[in-house]
Each structure stands twice: as C-alpha cells, then as structure tokens.
Write a protein that holds these residues in place. Structure first.
Motif, PDB file in Angstrom:
ATOM      1  N   SER A 100       4.973   4.965   3.240  1.00 42.57           N
ATOM      2  CA  SER A 100       5.146   5.642   1.962  1.00 42.57           C
ATOM      3  C   SER A 100       5.171   7.145   2.220  1.00 42.57           C
ATOM      4  CB  SER A 100       4.001   5.283   1.009  1.00 42.57           C
ATOM      5  OG  SER A 100       4.146   5.904  -0.252  1.00 42.57           O
ATOM      6  N   ARG A 101       6.032   7.833   1.489  1.00 38.58           N
ATOM      7  CA  ARG A 101       6.198   9.282   1.738  1.00 38.58           C
ATOM      8  C   ARG A 101       6.560   9.985   0.450  1.00 38.58           C
ATOM      9  NH1 ARG A 101      11.098  11.561   5.575  1.00 38.58           N
ATOM     10  NH2 ARG A 101      11.232  13.675   4.714  1.00 38.58           N
ATOM     11  N   ILE A 102       6.022  11.197   0.264  1.00 41.61           N
ATOM     12  CA  ILE A 102       6.436  12.039  -0.841  1.00 41.61           C
ATOM     13  C   ILE A 102       6.698  13.442  -0.312  1.00 41.61           C
ATOM     14  CG2 ILE A 102       4.007  12.471  -1.459  1.00 41.61           C
ATOM     15  CD1 ILE A 102       7.080  12.514  -3.824  1.00 41.61           C
ATOM     16  N   VAL A 112       0.857  -1.176   0.000  1.00 38.93           N
ATOM     17  CA  VAL A 112       0.000   0.000   0.000  1.00 38.93           C
ATOM     18  C   VAL A 112       0.897   1.231   0.000  1.00 38.93           C
ATOM     19  CG1 VAL A 112      -1.817   1.253   1.188  1.00 38.93           C
ATOM     20  CG2 VAL A 112      -1.784  -1.241   1.251  1.00 38.93           C
ATOM     21  N   ILE A 113       0.709   2.109  -0.970  1.00 40.97           N
ATOM     22  CA  ILE A 113       1.562   3.282  -1.109  1.00 40.97           C
ATOM     23  C   ILE A 113       0.723   4.489  -1.507  1.00 40.97           C
ATOM     24  CG2 ILE A 113       3.664   2.018  -1.736  1.00 40.97           C
ATOM     25  CD1 ILE A 113       2.972   2.671  -4.678  1.00 40.97           C
ATOM     26  N   TRP A 150      -7.219  16.402  -1.407  1.00 44.49           N
ATOM     27  CA  TRP A 150      -7.376  14.949  -1.388  1.00 44.49           C
ATOM     28  C   TRP A 150      -6.032  14.224  -1.480  1.00 44.49           C
ATOM     29  CZ3 TRP A 150      -5.615  13.008  -6.018  1.00 44.49           C
ATOM     30  CH2 TRP A 150      -5.775  13.792  -7.170  1.00 44.49           C
ATOM     31  N   VAL A 151      -6.057  13.005  -0.983  1.00 41.39           N
ATOM     32  CA  VAL A 151      -4.908  12.106  -1.035  1.00 41.39           C
ATOM     33  C   VAL A 151      -5.406  10.746  -1.494  1.00 41.39           C
ATOM     34  CG1 VAL A 151      -3.128  10.902   0.292  1.00 41.39           C
ATOM     35  CG2 VAL A 151      -3.648  13.296   0.793  1.00 41.39           C
ATOM     36  N   GLU A 152      -4.637  10.099  -2.357  1.00 42.19           N
ATOM     37  CA  GLU A 152      -5.006   8.793  -2.907  1.00 42.19           C
ATOM     38  C   GLU A 152      -3.923   7.770  -2.570  1.00 42.19           C
ATOM     39  OE1 GLU A 152      -6.530   8.152  -7.245  1.00 42.19           O
ATOM     40  OE2 GLU A 152      -4.355   7.803  -7.254  1.00 42.19           O
ATOM     41  N   ILE A 153      -4.357   6.557  -2.234  1.00 42.10           N
ATOM     42  CA  ILE A 153      -3.421   5.451  -2.003  1.00 42.10           C
ATOM     43  C   ILE A 153      -3.820   4.277  -2.894  1.00 42.10           C
ATOM     44  CG2 ILE A 153      -2.941   6.159   0.371  1.00 42.10           C
ATOM     45  CD1 ILE A 153      -4.726   3.841   1.321  1.00 42.10           C
ATOM     46  N   VAL A 154      -2.864   3.373  -3.145  1.00 41.18           N
ATOM     47  CA  VAL A 154      -3.113   2.224  -4.011  1.00 41.18           C
ATOM     48  C   VAL A 154      -2.457   0.988  -3.408  1.00 41.18           C
ATOM     49  CG1 VAL A 154      -1.068   2.651  -5.425  1.00 41.18           C
ATOM     50  CG2 VAL A 154      -2.986   1.393  -6.406  1.00 41.18           C
ATOM     51  N   ASN A 155      -3.039  -0.161  -3.654  1.00 44.29           N
ATOM     52  CA  ASN A 155      -2.454  -1.442  -3.257  1.00 44.29           C
ATOM     53  C   ASN A 155      -1.792  -2.058  -4.485  1.00 44.29           C
ATOM     54  OD1 ASN A 155      -1.752  -3.958  -2.299  1.00 44.29           O
ATOM     55  ND2 ASN A 155      -3.843  -4.631  -1.861  1.00 44.29           N
ATOM     56  N   ARG A 156      -0.467  -2.022  -4.547  1.00 46.07           N
ATOM     57  CA  ARG A 156       0.256  -2.578  -5.681  1.00 46.07           C
ATOM     58  C   ARG A 156       0.587  -4.056  -5.486  1.00 46.07           C
ATOM     59  NH1 ARG A 156       5.084   1.528  -7.396  1.00 46.07           N
ATOM     60  NH2 ARG A 156       5.963   0.658  -5.478  1.00 46.07           N
ATOM     61  N   GLU A 191       5.295  17.581   2.974  1.00 47.32           N
ATOM     62  CA  GLU A 191       5.305  16.140   2.760  1.00 47.32           C
ATOM     63  C   GLU A 191       3.935  15.560   3.036  1.00 47.32           C
ATOM     64  OE1 GLU A 191       8.113  17.088   4.941  1.00 47.32           O
ATOM     65  OE2 GLU A 191       7.030  17.085   6.834  1.00 47.32           O
ATOM     66  N   VAL A 192       3.668  14.439   2.383  1.00 49.69           N
ATOM     67  CA  VAL A 192       2.506  13.608   2.676  1.00 49.69           C
ATOM     68  C   VAL A 192       3.068  12.248   3.061  1.00 49.69           C
ATOM     69  CG1 VAL A 192       0.338  12.653   1.836  1.00 49.69           C
ATOM     70  CG2 VAL A 192       1.166  14.836   0.928  1.00 49.69           C
ATOM     71  N   VAL A 193       2.585  11.713   4.171  1.00 54.09           N
ATOM     72  CA  VAL A 193       3.152  10.468   4.687  1.00 54.09           C
ATOM     73  C   VAL A 193       2.041   9.481   5.013  1.00 54.09           C
ATOM     74  CG1 VAL A 193       4.834   9.467   6.275  1.00 54.09           C
ATOM     75  CG2 VAL A 193       4.872  11.926   5.829  1.00 54.09           C
ATOM     76  N   LEU A 194       2.230   8.244   4.584  1.00 52.14           N
ATOM     77  CA  LEU A 194       1.340   7.152   4.944  1.00 52.14           C
ATOM     78  C   LEU A 194       2.037   6.312   6.003  1.00 52.14           C
ATOM     79  CD1 LEU A 194      -1.286   5.498   4.393  1.00 52.14           C
ATOM     80  CD2 LEU A 194       0.041   4.205   2.702  1.00 52.14           C
ATOM     81  N   TYR A 195       1.386   6.196   7.164  1.00 49.10           N
ATOM     82  CA  TYR A 195       1.940   5.421   8.272  1.00 49.10           C
ATOM     83  C   TYR A 195       1.102   4.167   8.510  1.00 49.10           C
ATOM     84  CZ  TYR A 195       4.829   9.431   9.717  1.00 49.10           C
ATOM     85  OH  TYR A 195       5.758  10.451   9.772  1.00 49.10           O
ATOM     86  N   ARG A 196       1.725   3.200   9.198  1.00 46.04           N
ATOM     87  CA  ARG A 196       1.008   1.994   9.615  1.00 46.04           C
ATOM     88  C   ARG A 196       1.380   1.671  11.065  1.00 46.04           C
ATOM     89  NH1 ARG A 196       3.401  -1.684   6.702  1.00 46.04           N
ATOM     90  NH2 ARG A 196       4.519  -2.745   8.373  1.00 46.04           N
ATOM     91  N   ASP A 197       0.365   1.402  11.861  1.00 47.65           N
ATOM     92  CA  ASP A 197       0.601   0.953  13.229  1.00 47.65           C
ATOM     93  C   ASP A 197       0.981  -0.522  13.212  1.00 47.65           C
ATOM     94  OD1 ASP A 197      -0.102   3.442  14.238  1.00 47.65           O
ATOM     95  OD2 ASP A 197      -2.208   2.899  14.480  1.00 47.65           O
ATOM     96  N   GLU A 198       2.054  -0.848  13.884  1.00 49.92           N
ATOM     97  CA  GLU A 198       2.504  -2.237  13.978  1.00 49.92           C
ATOM     98  C   GLU A 198       2.815  -2.520  15.449  1.00 49.92           C
ATOM     99  OE1 GLU A 198       6.227  -4.494  12.099  1.00 49.92           O
ATOM    100  OE2 GLU A 198       4.762  -3.828  10.600  1.00 49.92           O
ATOM    101  N   GLY A 199       1.773  -2.985  16.166  1.00 46.56           N
ATOM    102  CA  GLY A 199       1.901  -3.128  17.606  1.00 46.56           C
ATOM    103  C   GLY A 199       2.000  -1.755  18.233  1.00 46.56           C
TER     104      GLY A 199
END
Length: 214
Positions: free
Chosen positions: A142-144, A31-32, A57-63, A127-135
């Motif tokens: 993903s970041r731009i 996911v990015i 708006w912000v868009e994400i995709v599952n590659r 910047e736009v940043v996509l984060y994920r919680d892991e525990g």
C-alpha cells in the motif's frame, strides 16, 4: 482437454463437481495504509512533550475478513530507497486498525541498531509505503504519495471512508484555504479510530457541503 473414458460414471463426476463448487471461498486479508500525520503539533505519543519526530504517526487497517500476522509488514518513507522505519508485530484482526508513532518507531530502531530517525515523514511532500516480506522478495502492499499542503502543521491525510480509495484532508486543527483537490473538510485527525467526520472543529457541515469542497 480431458475426455471421459468408456464406462465412466457421469453422475459421480457431477456429484464431485457439486461438492467442489459448494466449498466456501477462502478468507482474505487486506492490510493497507489508512491515515498519517507528518507535521505534529500535539503530543500524539503521550509522553508529555510535543516533538516533531516522536509525534508523527502512521495508521494501517485490515479491510479483509481474516486475521493477519503482521511480522512481515513494515513502513518506509521512500520508494526509491525503502529503508525500514518500523516493523509491525502481533495480529491485526478484521476491520481493526493499528497506529505507530515516531517515538515507537525510534525505540524500535534503537533496539535493532538502526539509528533513531523515527518515521522520518517529509513535510515537503513525499510518500508513505507499506511493504511486506514474501520470502526473499519485498512486496509493495500500500502506498500514498502526498503533497506539501497535505502534510502541513497538524493536518493528517487519510482514506474517507476507509473502505474507499479516496484520500482527504483531516484539517480541523489547521484549515486549508487553497484551491487544490482534495480541499478542506474540517475533519479531525483520528489515529487509532475509524476515519470519520461527524464533529468538525470550526464549523458544522453536512456531507453534501463536504463533497462540494473536493
């Protein structure tokens, strides 16, 4: 290092190894970030009003090749102070994308008691940043980082093609005439759709001409 014991069956061990190596490799998700727009001049939220905050708006995709549960993924507008601007939900299928407007982000924030800043994308670069919680950890997925001209009025910035790591301007509404790279493409913003550049807003251009611009 392990050695065979006397009397061990070599054919049996080889048979087990063959089975293990023949098992299918595991599926994966990727996911990015795929595209965003920070300075809206259109009613992207669909509420009948053009608003500087609600129509970002912000868009994400599952590659990847497996579905992803999105509950652990969230968007921020900062690396140094990563406030959660919107937390995704639901499942994102392979080769699928989803986009969120500032209005949706603001509504989610109000429900969560987090104010109502929306996506809060800076027009002066950021910047736009996509984060994920892991525990208990937070992983940057993903970041731009973007410059002012890439976020000016009615321009989006996105991957093209989405499978690549290259980001280009989608500036069909407001052509860029400067010399910075990447330059103008004339492509139109495409939230909720695959990033493409088949029809240009101002002029026709084939791929070789587009490549020459950046």
């Amino acid at each position: 290092m392990q050695f065979l014991k006397p009397g061990a069956s070599v054919p049996l061990i080889l048979w087990i190894l063959c089975i293990v190596t023949a098992l299918p490799s595991g599926s994966f998700a990727e996911v990015i970030l795929s595209e965003f727009l920070a300075a809206p001049g259109s009613d992207w939220s669909g509420d009948g009003i053009i608003d500087w905050r609600d129509d970002e708006w912000v868009e994400i995709v599952n590659r990847g090749d497996s579905p992803v549960e999105l509950g652990d993924y969230w968007i921020s507008d900062s690396v140094s102070d990563p406030a959660c601007r919107f937390r995704f939900s639901g499942v994102l299928e392979p080769d699928s994308l989803i986009w969120v407007t500032g209005a949706e982000a603001r509504a989610w924030q109000l429900d969560m008691g987090l104010g109502g800043a929306g996506l809060s994308l800076r027009n002066s670069g950021g910047e736009v940043v996509l984060y994920r919680d892991e525990g208990e950890e937070v992983i940057e997925v993903s970041r731009i980082d973007y410059l002012t001209y890439q976020a000016e009025y009615r321009r989006s910035f996105g991957r093209f093609p989405v499978e690549s790591e290259e980001w280009v301007l989608f500036d069909g509404y407001n052509l860029y005439h400067g010399q910075q790279t990447p330059g103008s493409t004339g492509c139109m913003p495409s939230p909720g759709r695959e990033n493409e550049c088949e029809s240009l807003a101002v002029e026709e251009a084939d791929w070789s001409r587009l490549k020459q611009r950046y």
